[in-house]
Design a protein around this motif. Structure first.
Motif, mmCIF file in Angstrom:
data_model
loop_
_atom_site.group_PDB
_atom_site.id
_atom_site.type_symbol
_atom_site.label_atom_id
_atom_site.label_comp_id
_atom_site.label_asym_id
_atom_site.label_seq_id
_atom_site.Cartn_x
_atom_site.Cartn_y
_atom_site.Cartn_z
ATOM 1 N N ILE A 1 0.864 -1.182 0.000
ATOM 2 C CA ILE A 1 0.000 0.000 0.000
ATOM 3 C C ILE A 1 0.901 1.233 0.000
ATOM 4 N N ILE A 2 0.609 2.152 -0.912
ATOM 5 C CA ILE A 2 1.484 3.324 -1.058
ATOM 6 C C ILE A 2 0.758 4.556 -0.549
ATOM 7 N N GLY A 3 1.213 5.094 0.603
ATOM 8 C CA GLY A 3 0.624 6.309 1.160
ATOM 9 C C GLY A 3 -0.123 6.031 2.453
ATOM 10 N N GLY A 4 0.366 6.613 3.557
ATOM 11 C CA GLY A 4 -0.208 6.327 4.882
ATOM 12 C C GLY A 4 -1.114 7.414 5.407
ATOM 13 N N GLY A 5 -2.092 7.835 4.595
ATOM 14 C CA GLY A 5 -3.186 8.687 5.086
ATOM 15 C C GLY A 5 -4.294 7.775 5.594
ATOM 16 N N ILE B 1 3.847 1.757 2.784
ATOM 17 C CA ILE B 1 5.019 2.630 2.614
ATOM 18 C C ILE B 1 4.559 4.089 2.624
ATOM 19 N N GLU B 2 5.155 4.886 3.497
ATOM 20 C CA GLU B 2 4.782 6.307 3.646
ATOM 21 C C GLU B 2 6.052 7.152 3.591
ATOM 22 N N LYS B 3 5.983 8.242 2.824
ATOM 23 C CA LYS B 3 7.214 9.039 2.686
ATOM 24 C C LYS B 3 7.481 9.975 3.855
ATOM 25 N N ASN B 4 6.442 10.356 4.606
ATOM 26 C CA ASN B 4 6.676 11.210 5.788
ATOM 27 C C ASN B 4 7.243 10.392 6.942
ATOM 28 N N LYS B 5 7.715 11.132 7.947
ATOM 29 C CA LYS B 5 8.235 10.443 9.142
ATOM 30 C C LYS B 5 7.112 9.745 9.895
ATOM 31 N N THR C 1 -7.013 17.886 10.284
ATOM 32 C CA THR C 1 -8.447 18.099 10.026
ATOM 33 C C THR C 1 -9.168 18.454 11.329
ATOM 34 N N GLY C 2 -10.329 19.102 11.150
ATOM 35 C CA GLY C 2 -11.128 19.479 12.332
ATOM 36 C C GLY C 2 -10.325 20.346 13.288
ATOM 37 N N GLY C 3 -9.474 21.222 12.746
ATOM 38 C CA GLY C 3 -8.686 22.119 13.589
ATOM 39 C C GLY C 3 -7.742 21.354 14.513
ATOM 40 N N ASN D 1 9.186 7.387 6.286
ATOM 41 C CA ASN D 1 10.391 8.047 5.779
ATOM 42 C C ASN D 1 10.893 7.402 4.497
ATOM 43 N N THR D 2 10.009 6.817 3.729
ATOM 44 C CA THR D 2 10.407 6.075 2.529
ATOM 45 C C THR D 2 9.479 6.458 1.381
ATOM 46 N N GLU D 3 10.045 7.048 0.363
ATOM 47 C CA GLU D 3 9.218 7.482 -0.762
ATOM 48 C C GLU D 3 9.218 6.426 -1.854
ATOM 49 N N THR E 1 -2.306 7.600 -2.318
ATOM 50 C CA THR E 1 -1.396 8.743 -2.161
ATOM 51 C C THR E 1 -2.119 10.079 -2.056
ATOM 52 N N GLY E 2 -3.455 10.088 -2.035
ATOM 53 C CA GLY E 2 -4.200 11.322 -1.836
ATOM 54 C C GLY E 2 -4.250 12.199 -3.067
ATOM 55 N N GLY E 3 -4.724 13.429 -2.874
ATOM 56 C CA GLY E 3 -4.851 14.384 -3.980
ATOM 57 C C GLY E 3 -3.600 15.230 -4.107
ATOM 58 N N PHE F 1 -7.135 1.415 -6.191
ATOM 59 C CA PHE F 1 -7.041 2.803 -5.749
ATOM 60 C C PHE F 1 -8.031 3.023 -4.612
ATOM 61 N N ALA F 2 -7.655 3.888 -3.660
ATOM 62 C CA ALA F 2 -8.589 4.252 -2.585
ATOM 63 C C ALA F 2 -8.284 5.668 -2.119
ATOM 64 N N GLY F 3 -9.317 6.366 -1.643
ATOM 65 C CA GLY F 3 -9.132 7.715 -1.087
ATOM 66 C C GLY F 3 -9.147 8.802 -2.140
ATOM 67 N N GLU F 4 -8.545 9.912 -1.782
ATOM 68 C CA GLU F 4 -8.671 11.135 -2.585
ATOM 69 C C GLU F 4 -7.914 11.081 -3.911
ATOM 70 N N GLY G 1 -16.079 15.608 7.605
ATOM 71 C CA GLY G 1 -15.850 14.182 7.810
ATOM 72 C C GLY G 1 -16.143 13.336 6.583
ATOM 73 N N PHE G 2 -16.659 13.953 5.512
ATOM 74 C CA PHE G 2 -17.096 13.149 4.357
ATOM 75 C C PHE G 2 -15.920 12.627 3.517
ATOM 76 N N ASN G 3 -14.860 13.437 3.370
ATOM 77 C CA ASN G 3 -13.691 12.945 2.616
ATOM 78 C C ASN G 3 -13.016 11.810 3.380
HETATM 79 C C1 LIG Z 1 -6.494 21.577 6.342
HETATM 80 C C2 LIG Z 1 -7.397 20.453 5.910
HETATM 81 C C3 LIG Z 1 -8.560 20.202 6.628
HETATM 82 C C4 LIG Z 1 -9.412 19.188 6.208
HETATM 83 N N1 LIG Z 1 -10.544 18.970 6.926
HETATM 84 C C5 LIG Z 1 -11.357 17.958 6.571
HETATM 85 C C6 LIG Z 1 -12.538 17.670 7.317
HETATM 86 O O1 LIG Z 1 -12.829 18.336 8.309
HETATM 87 N N2 LIG Z 1 -13.302 16.637 6.904
HETATM 88 C C7 LIG Z 1 -12.984 15.876 5.800
HETATM 89 O O2 LIG Z 1 -13.700 14.949 5.464
HETATM 90 N N3 LIG Z 1 -11.879 16.109 5.091
HETATM 91 C C8 LIG Z 1 -11.065 17.121 5.450
HETATM 92 N N4 LIG Z 1 -9.935 17.355 4.715
HETATM 93 C C9 LIG Z 1 -9.622 16.452 3.583
HETATM 94 C C10 LIG Z 1 -9.027 15.124 4.089
HETATM 95 O O3 LIG Z 1 -7.988 15.375 4.995
HETATM 96 C C11 LIG Z 1 -8.505 14.284 2.898
HETATM 97 O O4 LIG Z 1 -9.529 14.116 1.965
HETATM 98 C C12 LIG Z 1 -8.005 12.914 3.352
HETATM 99 O O5 LIG Z 1 -6.884 13.058 4.217
HETATM 100 C C13 LIG Z 1 -7.604 12.059 2.136
HETATM 101 O O6 LIG Z 1 -7.091 10.847 2.613
HETATM 102 P P1 LIG Z 1 -6.143 9.934 1.707
HETATM 103 O O7 LIG Z 1 -5.724 8.813 2.584
HETATM 104 O O8 LIG Z 1 -6.789 9.645 0.427
HETATM 105 O O9 LIG Z 1 -4.884 10.864 1.361
HETATM 106 P P2 LIG Z 1 -3.888 11.715 2.288
HETATM 107 O O10 LIG Z 1 -4.449 11.938 3.631
HETATM 108 O O11 LIG Z 1 -3.532 12.886 1.449
HETATM 109 O O12 LIG Z 1 -2.634 10.749 2.452
HETATM 110 C C14 LIG Z 1 -1.801 10.414 1.376
HETATM 111 C C15 LIG Z 1 -0.465 9.957 1.913
HETATM 112 O O13 LIG Z 1 0.320 9.415 0.847
HETATM 113 C C16 LIG Z 1 1.661 9.762 1.088
HETATM 114 N N5 LIG Z 1 2.403 9.684 -0.179
HETATM 115 C C17 LIG Z 1 2.195 10.412 -1.304
HETATM 116 N N6 LIG Z 1 3.068 10.067 -2.270
HETATM 117 C C18 LIG Z 1 3.852 9.085 -1.743
HETATM 118 C C19 LIG Z 1 4.951 8.329 -2.261
HETATM 119 N N7 LIG Z 1 5.416 8.507 -3.493
HETATM 120 N N8 LIG Z 1 5.527 7.410 -1.456
HETATM 121 C C20 LIG Z 1 5.073 7.218 -0.177
HETATM 122 N N9 LIG Z 1 4.053 7.909 0.352
HETATM 123 C C21 LIG Z 1 3.432 8.838 -0.419
HETATM 124 C C22 LIG Z 1 1.582 11.163 1.639
HETATM 125 O O14 LIG Z 1 2.759 11.543 2.321
HETATM 126 C C23 LIG Z 1 0.350 11.100 2.529
HETATM 127 O O15 LIG Z 1 0.673 10.784 3.856
HETATM 128 C C24 LIG Z 1 -9.075 18.390 5.087
HETATM 129 C C25 LIG Z 1 -7.899 18.643 4.381
HETATM 130 C C26 LIG Z 1 -7.075 19.665 4.768
HETATM 131 C C27 LIG Z 1 -5.811 19.943 3.978
#
Ligand SMILES: Cc1cc2nc3c(=O)[nH]c(=O)nc-3n(C[C@H](O)[C@H](O)[C@H](O)COP(=O)(O)OP(=O)(O)OC[C@H]3O[C@@H](n4cnc5c(N)ncnc54)[C@H](O)[C@@H]3O)c2cc1C
Length: 394
Positions: free
Chosen positions: A8-12, A32-36, A45-47, A131-133, A162-164, A359-362, A372-374
């Motif tokens: 799985i690539i990306g630890g959101g 695998i997540e590139k951040n620490k 999120t949510g302040g 810490n691994t990209e 990997t998110g948006g 694929f999953a997530g943003e 909370g919907f995203n």
């Molecule tokens: C300030 C802010 C407030 C928000 N508030 C809300 C809210 O209140 N409610 C809501 O529903 N949504 C909110 N959102 C949106 C929500 O945070 C995102 O939609 C959600 O985090 C997406 O999750 P994800 O797991 O798809 O991607 P992400 O959370 O973006 O995680 C992706 C991960 O992939 C990693 N990654 C990327 N490329 C690589 C690579 N090459 N190798 C390894 N790792 C990689 C990244 O480092 C990251 O950790 C907010 C967003 C922001 C910026």
């Protein structure tokens, strides 16, 4: 060990939940997540309190996901927001509900949510590399090759989470879109969503004022929620939600007191005719806003002419605000656009063209309102993608 069933690539939120689900289903799993640390964007999120999900019903969920929410019917039939709530409660992380169904950990700390997800990954034996990209993903002889700076991993299945492309400092820089393009999958154009609005307005006078439950209207879009005046324009949930429907050049109308009709307001002012206009307005509006509205009119309510009253009521019930633009993608909360949903099987979240690639997530072309919907979409799609077995195993 460099071979896994699932990588799985990306630890959101999507990646952490996909890891939990994959390990729960008995697969050797590597995240695998590139951040620490995991969950950097989620933490903000949510302040900083982590708006982990929303407790609405299916209709509320779909209304909260204006960007292709219907694609998630099948996902929600497998794992929905109530499963998220149960997951956290069962794993020792109590949640509470706030306004508009928004759910937070009772601790009011994002760390609690992230720690709960991390603990579950560890309990189920999922492996995590921070810490691994990931630099590239290729497929050769039915196996994926996932390359980092110093190692090449192989797996039968890859889940891209990997998110948006918003808030790139959190790590979301659009790498998953590159992976999709490498495999010749379409990616729809990326745009800002849930974006603060730039407006032509007296920002100095109103900057910092926050309003509960006002109504912002543009065309047929009517949104009642909280609003914040900033040094550049409007932010807060009402502005973020409306941002999906404007580009710049439109004039919005702001109803500062939607629970009172113009007639009720006029009667109220009549009952306060001996007061200063400022003081009469302060009973319903923040002090600085009352000052701002009263400054163009006579001091006392009783001195206000019928024509002036009409103009004042219009300002309170339909204050015109011209939008000049939106924040850039990097400064918006959510990315509209992403991996084209025509490429993805809605039941399994697997690529229709590349077996084993999920694929999953943003990263997908799905965008939702904050509230909370995203995160719900990310956690639910993460679970479903993680629970799949490539056809070659069945
Ligand atoms: C300030 C802010 C407030 C928000 N508030 C809300 C809210 O209140 N409610 C809501 O529903 N949504 C909110 N959102 C949106 C929500 O945070 C995102 O939609 C959600 O985090 C997406 O999750 P994800 O797991 O798809 O991607 P992400 O959370 O973006 O995680 C992706 C991960 O992939 C990693 N990654 C990327 N490329 C690589 C690579 N090459 N190798 C390894 N790792 C990689 C990244 O480092 C990251 O950790 C907010 C967003 C922001 C910026």
């Amino acid at each position: 060990m460099t071979h896994f069933d699932t990588i799985i690539i990306g630890g959101g939120p999507a990646g952490m939940m996909a890891t939990i689900s994959s390990a729960f289903h008995g697969k050797q799993t590597l995240l695998i997540e590139k951040n620490k640390r995991l969950g950097k964007k989620l933490a903000g999120t949510g302040g900083g309190r982590c708006n982990v999900t929303n407790n609405g019903n299916l209709d509320d969920l779909l209304a909260g996901i204006p960007g292709n929410g219907r694609f998630l019917y099948s996902v929600f039939s497998q794992f929905d927001n109530h499963d998220i709530i149960n997951f956290f409660e069962e794993n020792g992380c109590a949640l509470k509900v706030e306004d508009h169904g928004r759910m937070f950990p009772v601790t009011d700390k994002s760390r609690t949510i992230i720690a709960c997800l991390e603990d579950k990954i560890a309990e189920l034996g999922g492996q995590v590399l921070t810490n691994t990209e990931v630099l590239s993903v290729k497929k050769k002889d039915e196996l994926f090759q996932v390359k980092t700076a110093d190692t090449s991993y192989t797996s039968q299945q890859v889940i891209v989470t990997t998110g948006g492309k918003t808030y790139p400092s959190t790590g979301s820089t659009g790498f998953g879109h590159e992976v999709a393009r490498h495999f010749k999958l379409a990616v729809t154009p990326l745009e800002s969503a849930e974006s603060p609005l730039l407006t032509e307005f007296d920002h100095k006078a109103l900057q910092g004022i926050s309003l509960d439950e006002v109504t912002l209207t543009y065309d047929k879009h009517v949104i009642t929620h909280d609003l914040l005046f900033t040094h550049f324009g409007l932010s807060g949930p009402a502005a973020l939600r409306l941002s999906s429907f404007v580009k710049g050049g439109e004039t919005l109308q702001l109803d500062l007191l939607p629970h009172l009709s113009s007639q009720e307001l006029a009667s109220y002012l009549e009952s306060e005719r001996e007061k200063s206009l400022k003081n009469a307005l302060k009973a319903h509006l923040p002090e600085r806003l009352a000052d701002y509205l009263a400054r163009d009119y006579p001091e006392k309510v009783k001195q206000v002419t019928p024509k002036e009253l009409d103009s004042l009521l219009t300002k309170i019930k339909a204050l015109p605000i011209k939008v000049t633009g939106k924040m850039s993608l990097a400064k918006s909360f959510v990315t509209k656009g992403g991996v084209d949903l025509k490429e993805i099987n809605p039941k399994t979240l697997e690529s229709k063209k590349v077996p084993g690639l999920h694929f999953a997530g943003e990263v997908m072309d799905i965008n939702a309102h904050t509230g909370g919907f995203n995160i719900t979409s990310a956690l639910c799609t993460g679970w479903v993608a993680g629970s799949q077995f490539p056809n070659s195993w069945l």
